[in-house]
Design an enzyme around this catalytic site. Structure first.
Site, mmCIF file in Angstrom:
data_model
loop_
_atom_site.group_PDB
_atom_site.id
_atom_site.type_symbol
_atom_site.label_atom_id
_atom_site.label_comp_id
_atom_site.label_asym_id
_atom_site.label_seq_id
_atom_site.Cartn_x
_atom_site.Cartn_y
_atom_site.Cartn_z
ATOM 1 N N ASP A 12 0.824 -1.210 0.000
ATOM 2 C CA ASP A 12 0.000 0.000 0.000
ATOM 3 C C ASP A 12 0.860 1.262 0.000
ATOM 4 O O ASP A 12 1.977 1.260 0.511
ATOM 5 C CB ASP A 12 -0.932 -0.025 1.230
ATOM 6 C CG ASP A 12 -2.104 0.928 1.074
ATOM 7 O OD1 ASP A 12 -2.436 1.301 -0.075
ATOM 8 O OD2 ASP A 12 -2.696 1.304 2.103
ATOM 9 N N ASN A 14 1.115 3.530 -2.930
ATOM 10 C CA ASN A 14 1.566 4.023 -4.242
ATOM 11 C C ASN A 14 1.017 5.418 -4.546
ATOM 12 O O ASN A 14 1.736 6.289 -5.030
ATOM 13 C CB ASN A 14 1.110 3.080 -5.360
ATOM 14 C CG ASN A 14 1.744 1.714 -5.267
ATOM 15 O OD1 ASN A 14 2.659 1.498 -4.486
ATOM 16 N ND2 ASN A 14 1.257 0.774 -6.068
ATOM 17 N N GLY A 15 -0.263 5.602 -4.278
ATOM 18 C CA GLY A 15 -0.922 6.881 -4.575
ATOM 19 C C GLY A 15 -0.320 8.011 -3.766
ATOM 20 O O GLY A 15 -0.022 9.090 -4.292
ATOM 21 N N ARG A 25 -1.202 9.399 -9.731
ATOM 22 C CA ARG A 25 -1.134 8.152 -8.962
ATOM 23 C C ARG A 25 -0.465 7.017 -9.735
ATOM 24 O O ARG A 25 0.238 6.193 -9.169
ATOM 25 C CB ARG A 25 -2.551 7.708 -8.557
ATOM 26 C CG ARG A 25 -3.233 8.624 -7.568
ATOM 27 C CD ARG A 25 -4.681 8.170 -7.311
ATOM 28 N NE ARG A 25 -4.758 6.818 -6.816
ATOM 29 C CZ ARG A 25 -4.612 6.474 -5.539
ATOM 30 N NH1 ARG A 25 -4.395 7.391 -4.625
ATOM 31 N NH2 ARG A 25 -4.679 5.209 -5.180
ATOM 32 N N HIS A 29 2.182 3.708 -8.972
ATOM 33 C CA HIS A 29 2.023 2.283 -9.279
ATOM 34 C C HIS A 29 3.226 1.773 -10.078
ATOM 35 O O HIS A 29 3.725 0.682 -9.845
ATOM 36 C CB HIS A 29 0.732 2.040 -10.073
ATOM 37 C CG HIS A 29 -0.522 2.366 -9.300
ATOM 38 N ND1 HIS A 29 -0.732 1.949 -8.017
ATOM 39 C CD2 HIS A 29 -1.641 3.057 -9.648
ATOM 40 C CE1 HIS A 29 -1.914 2.372 -7.596
ATOM 41 N NE2 HIS A 29 -2.482 3.054 -8.566
ATOM 42 N N GLU A 59 -12.345 -5.018 -3.673
ATOM 43 C CA GLU A 59 -12.815 -3.647 -3.390
ATOM 44 C C GLU A 59 -12.164 -2.626 -4.325
ATOM 45 O O GLU A 59 -12.732 -1.559 -4.563
ATOM 46 C CB GLU A 59 -12.506 -3.273 -1.934
ATOM 47 C CG GLU A 59 -13.408 -3.938 -0.904
ATOM 48 C CD GLU A 59 -13.046 -5.390 -0.617
ATOM 49 O OE1 GLU A 59 -11.921 -5.808 -0.961
ATOM 50 O OE2 GLU A 59 -13.900 -6.115 -0.066
ATOM 51 N N ARG A 63 -12.615 1.718 -7.569
ATOM 52 C CA ARG A 63 -11.829 2.920 -7.903
ATOM 53 C C ARG A 63 -12.319 3.518 -9.227
ATOM 54 O O ARG A 63 -13.007 2.847 -9.997
ATOM 55 C CB ARG A 63 -10.345 2.564 -7.987
ATOM 56 C CG ARG A 63 -9.807 2.212 -6.613
ATOM 57 C CD ARG A 63 -8.308 2.126 -6.588
ATOM 58 N NE ARG A 63 -7.875 1.816 -5.231
ATOM 59 C CZ ARG A 63 -6.637 1.920 -4.781
ATOM 60 N NH1 ARG A 63 -5.680 2.324 -5.597
ATOM 61 N NH2 ARG A 63 -6.345 1.641 -3.534
ATOM 62 N N LEU A 123 11.102 -20.137 -5.645
ATOM 63 C CA LEU A 123 10.161 -19.258 -4.924
ATOM 64 C C LEU A 123 8.819 -19.290 -5.640
ATOM 65 O O LEU A 123 8.760 -19.203 -6.866
ATOM 66 C CB LEU A 123 10.711 -17.817 -4.926
ATOM 67 C CG LEU A 123 9.788 -16.726 -4.395
ATOM 68 C CD1 LEU A 123 9.687 -16.808 -2.877
ATOM 69 C CD2 LEU A 123 10.296 -15.341 -4.782
ATOM 70 N N ARG A 180 2.381 -4.872 6.057
ATOM 71 C CA ARG A 180 1.612 -3.853 5.336
ATOM 72 C C ARG A 180 2.454 -2.594 5.257
ATOM 73 O O ARG A 180 2.858 -2.032 6.276
ATOM 74 C CB ARG A 180 0.284 -3.511 6.020
ATOM 75 C CG ARG A 180 -0.501 -2.479 5.196
ATOM 76 C CD ARG A 180 -1.851 -2.113 5.767
ATOM 77 N NE ARG A 180 -2.554 -1.218 4.832
ATOM 78 C CZ ARG A 180 -3.780 -1.389 4.396
ATOM 79 N NH1 ARG A 180 -4.505 -2.381 4.835
ATOM 80 N NH2 ARG A 180 -4.317 -0.536 3.538
ATOM 81 N N SER A 190 -7.680 -4.984 5.489
ATOM 82 C CA SER A 190 -8.332 -4.720 4.192
ATOM 83 C C SER A 190 -8.715 -6.007 3.438
ATOM 84 O O SER A 190 -8.465 -6.123 2.238
ATOM 85 C CB SER A 190 -7.447 -3.836 3.299
ATOM 86 O OG SER A 190 -7.173 -2.603 3.947
ATOM 87 N N GLU A 201 2.152 -13.291 12.290
ATOM 88 C CA GLU A 201 2.694 -12.065 12.875
ATOM 89 C C GLU A 201 2.496 -10.931 11.873
ATOM 90 O O GLU A 201 2.740 -11.108 10.680
ATOM 91 C CB GLU A 201 4.203 -12.219 13.153
ATOM 92 C CG GLU A 201 4.538 -13.298 14.163
ATOM 93 C CD GLU A 201 4.020 -12.986 15.569
ATOM 94 O OE1 GLU A 201 3.916 -11.795 15.930
ATOM 95 O OE2 GLU A 201 3.714 -13.953 16.292
HETATM 96 C C1 IPE Z 1 -5.190 -2.839 -0.005
HETATM 97 O O1 IPE Z 1 -4.938 -1.488 -0.245
HETATM 98 C C2 IPE Z 1 -5.288 -3.586 -1.312
HETATM 99 C C3 IPE Z 1 -4.040 -3.749 -2.034
HETATM 100 C C4 IPE Z 1 -2.859 -3.380 -1.622
HETATM 101 C C5 IPE Z 1 -4.151 -4.429 -3.301
HETATM 102 P P1 IPE Z 1 -6.126 -0.428 -0.338
HETATM 103 O O2 IPE Z 1 -5.501 0.899 -0.533
HETATM 104 O O3 IPE Z 1 -7.116 -0.858 -1.342
HETATM 105 O O4 IPE Z 1 -6.776 -0.558 1.112
HETATM 106 P P2 IPE Z 1 -7.750 0.403 1.903
HETATM 107 O O5 IPE Z 1 -8.921 0.664 1.029
HETATM 108 O O6 IPE Z 1 -6.993 1.632 2.207
HETATM 109 O O7 IPE Z 1 -8.085 -0.344 3.153
HETATM 110 C C1 IPE Z 2 -1.729 0.261 -3.348
HETATM 111 O O1 IPE Z 2 -1.516 1.629 -3.381
HETATM 112 C C2 IPE Z 2 -1.918 -0.314 -4.740
HETATM 113 C C3 IPE Z 2 -3.264 -0.830 -4.995
HETATM 114 C C4 IPE Z 2 -4.215 -0.920 -4.120
HETATM 115 C C5 IPE Z 2 -3.532 -1.272 -6.355
HETATM 116 P P1 IPE Z 2 -2.715 2.655 -3.338
HETATM 117 O O2 IPE Z 2 -3.138 2.948 -4.725
HETATM 118 O O3 IPE Z 2 -3.789 2.169 -2.442
HETATM 119 O O4 IPE Z 2 -2.004 3.913 -2.700
HETATM 120 P P2 IPE Z 2 -2.556 4.878 -1.567
HETATM 121 O O5 IPE Z 2 -2.996 4.032 -0.408
HETATM 122 O O6 IPE Z 2 -3.685 5.643 -2.158
HETATM 123 O O7 IPE Z 2 -1.394 5.726 -1.208
HETATM 124 MG MG MG Z 3 -4.188 2.367 -0.441
#
Ligand code: IPE
Ligand code: IPE
Ligand code: MG
Length: 235
Positions: A12, A14-15, A25, A29, A59, A63, A123, A180, A190, A201
């Site tokens: 999590d 990237n955005g 964003r 990615h 979920e 987006r 792996l 995470r 999530s 853990e």
């Molecule tokens: C969890 O990240 C899903 C992935 C990393 C693929 P999200 O960014 O979708 O999670 P929430 O919505 O913040 O819980």
């Molecule tokens: C996780 O990064 C990648 C995916 C869920 C595909 P996000 O896109 O959720 O990035 P943030 O949480 O908005 O920073």
């Molecule tokens: Mg996210």
């Protein structure tokens, strides 16, 4: 030192990584793909046998369409670009989730990667695509009901191990460690691997996924190695 076989990661942040730099964003990615490569290599170096990456959740279909389209395109591009190197590194590519829901092109690329690398041993890299822990459990229950129609299941003898056989990939052991990234104010699961993480853990780091590289991965594994795991027992 405790041997660690399976690490799962919620990739999590990237955005936020892109936003901090005033970039779209999608650039976050893209940068995140570099972290996948670094993590796969780090896992191999540490002789970890299973690496499971939360790549796209059920979920995440909520987006904006533009972001979903971009993620699907990137998925295909990433697989096509990385497959030769993964294969050379003896990595077996695997996927779990509602794969039928993926766009046809990334789905096809994924199937080809799985086929090409099916005999690799160093792996197992599992991408969780259109995945959620609850849908995995619901899909397992559906398979159980169906099986019971064909061939009565002995309920008195039905144990947790029998349930595991109906998950997306019964060969996947429970992860010892779940990481995470980008976890600041997001110390949550999530909907990831709900069944499998019963005693896993969990390691939360603020480091955003595009900044997560070998050093961070080793740090998480070392943190895990210091932990005492009792599984309900006393010392
Ligand atoms: C969890 O990240 C899903 C992935 C990393 C693929 P999200 O960014 O979708 O999670 P929430 O919505 O913040 O819980
Ligand atoms: C996780 O990064 C990648 C995916 C869920 C595909 P996000 O896109 O959720 O990035 P943030 O949480 O908005 O920073
Ligand atoms: Mg996210």
């Amino acid at each position: 030192m405790r041997k660690i076989k399976h690490v799962a990661i919620i990739m999590d942040g990237n955005g936020r990584w892109a936003k901090k730099r005033g970039l779209p964003r999608v650039i976050g990615h893209r940068q995140g793909v570099e972290s996948v490569r670094a993590t796969v290599n780090a896992a191999k170096d540490l002789d970890i046998k299973f690496l499971t990456l939360y790549t796209f959740s059920t979920e995440n279909w909520r987006r904006p369409e533009e972001e979903v389209n971009t993620l699907m395109e990137m998925l295909e591009e990433m697989i096509r670009k990385e497959i030769a190197e993964l294969h050379k590194n003896d990595v077996k590519v695997n996927a779990i989730g509602r794969l039928d829901a993926l766009y046809p092109k990334p789905r096809k690329a994924m199937e080809q990667a799985i086929e090409k690398t099916k005999n690799n041993k160093s792996l197992v890299m599992t991408l969780c695509l259109s995945y959620s822990g609850r849908s995995e459990i619901v899909d397992a229950v559906k398979k159980i009901v169906k099986r019971d129609r064909d061939q009565k299941i002995d309920l008195d003898d039905f144990k947790e191990e029998n349930f595991t056989e109906f998950l997306y990939d019964p060969e996947l052991p429970d992860p010892e460690l779940l990481i995470r990234t980008g976890a600041e104010n997001r110390e949550r699961i999530s909907n990831f691997l709900l069944w499998q993480i019963a005693y896993t853990e969990v390691y939360f780091t603020k480091t955003l996924w595009p900044d997560f590289r070998k050093k961070e991965f080793v740090k998480a594994v070392q943190d895990f190695e210091k932990r005492e795991r009792l599984f309900g027992r006393v010392k």
